[in-house]
Scaffold this motif. Structure first.
Motif: not given
Length: 620
Positions: A177-178, A180, A320-323, A325-326, A420
């Motif tokens: 979840r962190y 991605g 990446n997008e998850t990172e 946003q975090g 995150d």
């Protein structure tokens, strides 16, 4: 240089080291010089206590510098961030070589001048010098008839009788979840790049690259969520060299969950024999980073080596997008902590209460620790008042502590490690009446920050081409600053991350240029020795630019805000700002208010929220 009050007395240490340089029990031939780099076996910038050999020997505690000792000289090279600090921390035995200034010789050139006319032997621990620096220094010395020799017993360790043990803290999984991207996908990308280069073996020695690749985090180095290890990727297997005691059953389950159940664990020290065996039967090439140690590189013949930045280096730099946003979420929470601190500090100073650099830093650190997903600081808080602000990487201590008052500038450079994301932000404020000169300098620093933040440039532009944008307003007044303008930053990883950088120094060929998804700092400054320091630092993200044209399809980029903390407008000379710069600042402050304000209200920080509203009022 003269001895400084409180500087560490190194006379006895140098005497012992020079004796070991002559002792053939530890060196094959008597050494004329010995080099002590600021590094560990992994090329780390920040070090565990057991690896702080240069600091132990010299007394200088900054993160960058190289000591060179002959039988009659002891010199330390360090860059402009640390000139003042090094001068204050070293005793009379040492000569400070101000790297980056005209007239300062390289270590190789200096040694060629002071060593015997020919045949000088210069020793260094080959684990602590990168293969790139080894080749450069060897060539410089050879031009003067001298030789660089590996010394496998570290001579400083012989002097350092109470050297701390190596840390070996627990390693933790870093959840999807962190990250991605799971380990299986990362390894697939790595192997695809290995195939393109005809490489059958990849050596990953940089600790942050290993942590990134395997989605693990540790705490073996303070403020850096990494662990001592090596990783070797083959075409059909992956090998992690680490103290097995650091791995819990949760790590084994993590590898299974992330598609790498067959990853093999070896003892940390077994990497040398493992690679030696692989080198003897290597098909294809072995991929090593230019920053890998000479000791690692020397395990392979030159024809076996592919020396280039490794795939995890670039992969972790392009979030990446998850990172992404975090990182943005972490910076909003971090901004709430810093806004709360600056509001509180302003109130305390106005009321005449005693707050010092040290106690102020402790307050800010505690406010950060209250934020969700906080793990640790990302570096020791730089809390500097008045003349201490001119010490660029100042480390507040009881010996140097000064009060924060309404009569002097106050610079605070700080950051946090969150699950995150990682943060790094600098603000400079004055709680009384700044001088006209201070306001002009501050305004020119802000103009430089805006110029870089609003730049539009072609994809893969290198940071050296953008660096002058941040300096131009200062140059126009005959001012400048002696450090880089920007560094990369990790995602719950190291606060200084490569390979991207924005610097006036020529960069190595391995520096790839900026691309979408990278994060960098934007931190111009100005410093007057013994008077004050000014620095403004935001983290910014590389994003596509909306341009009318797209020359040869190259693609154009610009930056988006990540750091969201007000700039103190009373420090500005409005007449020095263009309409476009005023508009940028007002838009930035509106974004700060709209994004951070709700969190301050949610946290019940009424005073900080009122402060935020006042500090983000539009500039007329």
């Amino acid at each position: 240089m003269s001895a400084m009050a409180g500087a560490k007395n190194t006379t006895h240490l140098l005497k012992q080291l020079r004796a070991f340089m002559k002792n053939t029990k530890y060196v094959s031939e008597e050494l004329h010089a010995y080099i002590v780099p600021s590094s560990d076996a992994h090329g780390s910038e920040y070090l565990a206590a057991c690896d702080e050999r240069r600091a132990f020997l010299t007394g200088f505690t900054g993160s960058a510098g190289t000591a060179v000792v002959t039988q009659t000289h002891a010199c330390l090279w360090t860059d402009g961030r640390y000139h003042l600090q090094a001068a204050s921390e070293m005793d009379h035995n040492w000569t400070l070589m101000k790297d980056g200034l005209p007239g300062t010789p390289s270590q190789g050139d200096w040694l060629s001048e002071v060593l015997p006319s020919a045949g000088g032997l210069v020793g260094v621990d080959p684990r602590l010098l990168s293969s790139r620096l080894w080749d450069t220094l060897s060539a410089e010395l050879a031009a003067g008839g001298h030789r660089l020799r590996p010394v496998h017993t570290n001579l400083v360790d012989l002097v350092w009788t109470d050297r701390p043990a190596r840390t070996a803290n627990a390693v933790q999984p870093h959840p999807f979840r962190y990250t991605g991207m799971n380990v299986k996908s990362k390894l697939e990308e790595v192997r695809a790049q290995m195939k393109k280069k005809n490489c059958s073996l990849l050596v990953v020695a940089a600790l942050d690259e290993i942590a990134y690749l395997l989605n693990l985090r540790g705490s073996d180095i303070v403020y850096n969520p990494v662990f001592f290890s090596y990783c070797v990727v083959l075409t059909d297997s992956v090998h992690l060299f680490v103290d097995p005691a650091q791995l819990s059953p949760a790590v084994t389950q993590h590898f299974a969950d992330e598609g790498a159940p067959d990853l093999e664990i070896h003892g940390y020290g077994e990497v040398w024999s493992f690679l030696k065996d692989k080198a003897a039967a290597l098909e294809g090439k072995a991929w090593l980073c230019p920053l890998s140690s000479h000791a690692l590189s020397a395990l392979f013949e030159r024809g076996q080596r592919e020396v280039d930045r490794t795939p995890p280096c670039t992969m972790k730099a392009v979030k990446n997008e998850t990172e992404i946003q975090g990182m943005h979420s972490a910076h909003v929470r971090d901004a709430a902590a810093l806004c709360t601190y600056l509001s509180w500090l302003e109130e305390q100073v106005a009321a005449g209460h005693s707050v010092t650099e040290v106690s102020g830093a402790a307050k800010l650190d505690a406010l950060r620790a209250e934020q969700d997903l906080f793990v640790s600081l990302s570096f020791n808080t730089i809390s500097s008042s008045g003349p201490n602000g001119a010490v660029i990487h100042y480390d507040p201590s009881e010996a140097t502590d000064r009060p924060i008052t309404k009569d002097e500038l106050y610079l605070v450079d700080s950051g946090g490690q969150y699950r995150d994301g990682t943060t790094d932000v600098t603000r400079t404020v004055h709680f009384g009446q700044p001088t006209d000169h201070q306001k002009e300098c501050f305004t020119r620093v802000l103009k430089g920050q805006i110029a870089l933040a609003t730049a539009v440039f072609p994809n893969k532009t290198r940071g050296t081409l953008l660096d002058p944008l941040a300096r131009l307003a200062l140059w126009q007044a005959g001012l400048d600053y002696p450090h880089g303008t920007g560094h990369g930053i990790g995602s719950f990883l190291n606060v200084h991350e490569g390979p991207q950088t924005i610097h006036s120094r020529p960069q190595p060929a391995s520096e790839p240029g900026l691309e979408q998804g990278m994060f960098v700092s934007d931190e111009p400054g100005y410093y007057e020795d013994g008077q004050f320091g000014i620095r403004l630092e935001n983290i910014i993200r590389v994003v596509p630019a909306d341009t009318k044209h797209n020359f040869r399809g190259r693609g154009y980029l610009t930056f988006a805000h990540v750091t969201l903390v007000p700039v103190q407008t009373k420090m500005l000379v409005p007449g020095l700002l263009s309409k476009e710069e005023v508009s940028w600042l007002n838009d930035y402050h509106a974004e700060v208010r709209e994004t951070v304000g709700p969190l301050l209200k949610e946290q019940g920080r009424a005073a900080a929220y009122a402060w935020l509203l006042r500090e983000t009022e539009p500039l007329g």
